[in-house]
Design a protein around this motif. Sequence first.
Motif, PDB file in Angstrom:
ATOM      1  N   PRO A  72       0.831  -1.204   0.000  1.00 13.97           N
ATOM      2  CA  PRO A  72       0.000   0.000   0.000  1.00 13.97           C
ATOM      3  C   PRO A  72       0.867   1.257   0.000  1.00 13.97           C
ATOM      4  CG  PRO A  72      -0.332  -1.295   2.003  1.00 13.97           C
ATOM      5  CD  PRO A  72       0.666  -2.006   1.185  1.00 13.97           C
ATOM      6  N   GLU A  73       0.337   2.290  -0.622  1.00 15.39           N
ATOM      7  CA  GLU A  73       1.027   3.572  -0.671  1.00 15.39           C
ATOM      8  C   GLU A  73       0.119   4.630  -0.051  1.00 15.39           C
ATOM      9  OE1 GLU A  73       2.561   4.714  -4.560  1.00 15.39           O
ATOM     10  OE2 GLU A  73       2.154   2.671  -5.224  1.00 15.39           O
ATOM     11  N   GLY A  74       0.699   5.461   0.809  1.00 17.23           N
ATOM     12  CA  GLY A  74      -0.059   6.562   1.379  1.00 17.23           C
ATOM     13  C   GLY A  74      -0.098   7.730   0.408  1.00 17.23           C
ATOM     14  N   THR A  75      -1.258   8.365   0.307  1.00 18.65           N
ATOM     15  CA  THR A  75      -1.406   9.581  -0.482  1.00 18.65           C
ATOM     16  C   THR A  75      -1.821  10.689   0.476  1.00 18.65           C
ATOM     17  OG1 THR A  75      -3.754   9.297  -0.980  1.00 18.65           O
ATOM     18  CG2 THR A  75      -2.188   8.188  -2.449  1.00 18.65           C
ATOM     19  N   GLU A  76      -2.028  11.866  -0.037  1.00 21.47           N
ATOM     20  CA  GLU A  76      -2.465  12.965   0.837  1.00 21.47           C
ATOM     21  C   GLU A  76      -3.814  12.682   1.472  1.00 21.47           C
ATOM     22  OE1 GLU A  76      -2.304  16.792  -1.020  1.00 21.47           O
ATOM     23  OE2 GLU A  76      -0.279  16.433  -1.779  1.00 21.47           O
ATOM     24  N   ALA A  77      -4.681  11.997   0.736  1.00 18.65           N
ATOM     25  CA  ALA A  77      -6.051  11.799   1.211  1.00 18.65           C
ATOM     26  C   ALA A  77      -6.333  10.409   1.767  1.00 18.65           C
ATOM     27  CB  ALA A  77      -7.028  12.077   0.074  1.00 18.65           C
ATOM     28  N   CYS A  78      -5.542   9.398   1.361  1.00 20.15           N
ATOM     29  CA  CYS A  78      -5.895   8.034   1.763  1.00 20.15           C
ATOM     30  C   CYS A  78      -4.734   7.084   1.487  1.00 20.15           C
ATOM     31  CB  CYS A  78      -7.131   7.573   0.996  1.00 20.15           C
ATOM     32  SG  CYS A  78      -6.861   7.475  -0.790  1.00 20.15           S
ATOM     33  N   TRP A  79      -5.027   5.809   1.627  1.00 20.96           N
ATOM     34  CA  TRP A  79      -4.099   4.750   1.242  1.00 20.96           C
ATOM     35  C   TRP A  79      -4.629   4.118  -0.025  1.00 20.96           C
ATOM     36  CZ3 TRP A  79       0.412   3.179   3.598  1.00 20.96           C
ATOM     37  CH2 TRP A  79       0.691   3.772   4.824  1.00 20.96           C
ATOM     38  N   ARG A  80      -3.730   3.628  -0.878  1.00 24.67           N
ATOM     39  CA  ARG A  80      -4.159   2.907  -2.067  1.00 24.67           C
ATOM     40  C   ARG A  80      -3.222   1.723  -2.290  1.00 24.67           C
ATOM     41  NH1 ARG A  80      -2.061   6.085  -7.398  1.00 24.67           N
ATOM     42  NH2 ARG A  80       0.099   6.051  -6.774  1.00 24.67           N
ATOM     43  N   TYR A  81      -3.705   0.752  -3.046  1.00 25.77           N
ATOM     44  CA  TYR A  81      -2.888  -0.411  -3.378  1.00 25.77           C
ATOM     45  C   TYR A  81      -3.319  -0.930  -4.740  1.00 25.77           C
ATOM     46  CZ  TYR A  81      -6.828  -3.415  -2.221  1.00 25.77           C
ATOM     47  OH  TYR A  81      -8.055  -4.024  -2.203  1.00 25.77           O
ATOM     48  N   ILE A  82      -2.447  -1.717  -5.349  1.00 27.19           N
ATOM     49  CA  ILE A  82      -2.755  -2.348  -6.625  1.00 27.19           C
ATOM     50  C   ILE A  82      -2.980  -3.827  -6.368  1.00 27.19           C
ATOM     51  CG2 ILE A  82      -1.870  -2.929  -8.913  1.00 27.19           C
ATOM     52  CD1 ILE A  82      -0.282  -0.272  -8.778  1.00 27.19           C
ATOM     53  N   ASP A  83      -4.183  -4.274  -6.661  1.00 28.64           N
ATOM     54  CA  ASP A  83      -4.555  -5.674  -6.485  1.00 28.64           C
ATOM     55  C   ASP A  83      -3.976  -6.474  -7.643  1.00 28.64           C
ATOM     56  OD1 ASP A  83      -5.739  -8.129  -6.046  1.00 28.64           O
ATOM     57  OD2 ASP A  83      -7.778  -7.364  -5.995  1.00 28.64           O
ATOM     58  N   LEU A  84      -3.222  -7.516  -7.338  1.00 30.34           N
ATOM     59  CA  LEU A  84      -2.639  -8.373  -8.369  1.00 30.34           C
ATOM     60  C   LEU A  84      -3.512  -9.589  -8.647  1.00 30.34           C
ATOM     61  CD1 LEU A  84       1.118  -8.110  -7.332  1.00 30.34           C
ATOM     62  CD2 LEU A  84      -0.075  -6.881  -9.172  1.00 30.34           C
ATOM     63  N   GLU A  85      -4.730  -9.558  -8.144  1.00 27.19           N
ATOM     64  CA  GLU A  85      -5.818 -10.467  -8.475  1.00 27.19           C
ATOM     65  C   GLU A  85      -5.743 -11.865  -7.869  1.00 27.19           C
ATOM     66  OE1 GLU A  85      -8.325  -8.980  -9.571  1.00 27.19           O
ATOM     67  OE2 GLU A  85      -7.445  -7.268 -10.554  1.00 27.19           O
ATOM     68  N   LEU A  86      -4.591 -12.510  -7.830  1.00 33.56           N
ATOM     69  CA  LEU A  86      -4.510 -13.907  -7.386  1.00 33.56           C
ATOM     70  C   LEU A  86      -4.518 -13.998  -5.864  1.00 33.56           C
ATOM     71  CD1 LEU A  86      -1.868 -15.209  -9.926  1.00 33.56           C
ATOM     72  CD2 LEU A  86      -4.365 -15.434 -10.034  1.00 33.56           C
ATOM     73  N   ASP A  87      -5.248 -14.968  -5.341  1.00 28.07           N
ATOM     74  CA  ASP A  87      -5.403 -15.127  -3.901  1.00 28.07           C
ATOM     75  C   ASP A  87      -5.165 -16.568  -3.478  1.00 28.07           C
ATOM     76  OD1 ASP A  87      -6.289 -12.401  -3.436  1.00 28.07           O
ATOM     77  OD2 ASP A  87      -8.116 -12.980  -4.474  1.00 28.07           O
ATOM     78  N   PRO A  88      -4.026 -16.861  -2.808  1.00 24.41           N
ATOM     79  CA  PRO A  88      -3.823 -18.197  -2.249  1.00 24.41           C
ATOM     80  C   PRO A  88      -4.767 -18.397  -1.059  1.00 24.41           C
ATOM     81  CG  PRO A  88      -1.772 -16.932  -2.272  1.00 24.41           C
ATOM     82  CD  PRO A  88      -2.880 -16.002  -2.610  1.00 24.41           C
ATOM     83  N   VAL A  89      -5.413 -19.541  -1.009  1.00 24.46           N
ATOM     84  CA  VAL A  89      -6.398 -19.813   0.033  1.00 24.46           C
ATOM     85  C   VAL A  89      -6.163 -21.199   0.610  1.00 24.46           C
ATOM     86  CG1 VAL A  89      -8.867 -20.103   0.497  1.00 24.46           C
ATOM     87  CG2 VAL A  89      -8.109 -18.363  -1.130  1.00 24.46           C
TER      88      VAL A  89
END
Length: 85
Positions: free
Chosen positions: A5-22
């Motif tokens: 995640p990256e902090g911005t002035e207004a919020c946090w954001r992240y880039i979802d890489l779609e794959l999820d190990p379960v």
Amino acid sequence: MCLPPEGTEACWRYIDLELDPVLHERDSRVEIEDWDEYEQACRNGWMSADDAKLAQSTAEDRAGALRRRDESWQERGWQMLSQQT
């Protein structure tokens, strides 16, 4: 899986890489979910080729850790998450 995640002035954001190990605790089955979303993101150019490779290799690596029951990784992951909140 996501990029850090990256902090911005207004919020946090992240880039979802779609794959999820379960890990399915009922039968100890491990799988990687959301291949369809991953393929769509690759096909539509929503993630770079490098990010796509990173997503696949990381998901496979973490699925292996779940299969091995690598408790130190699982505990460390929860600790890292709790430190972010």
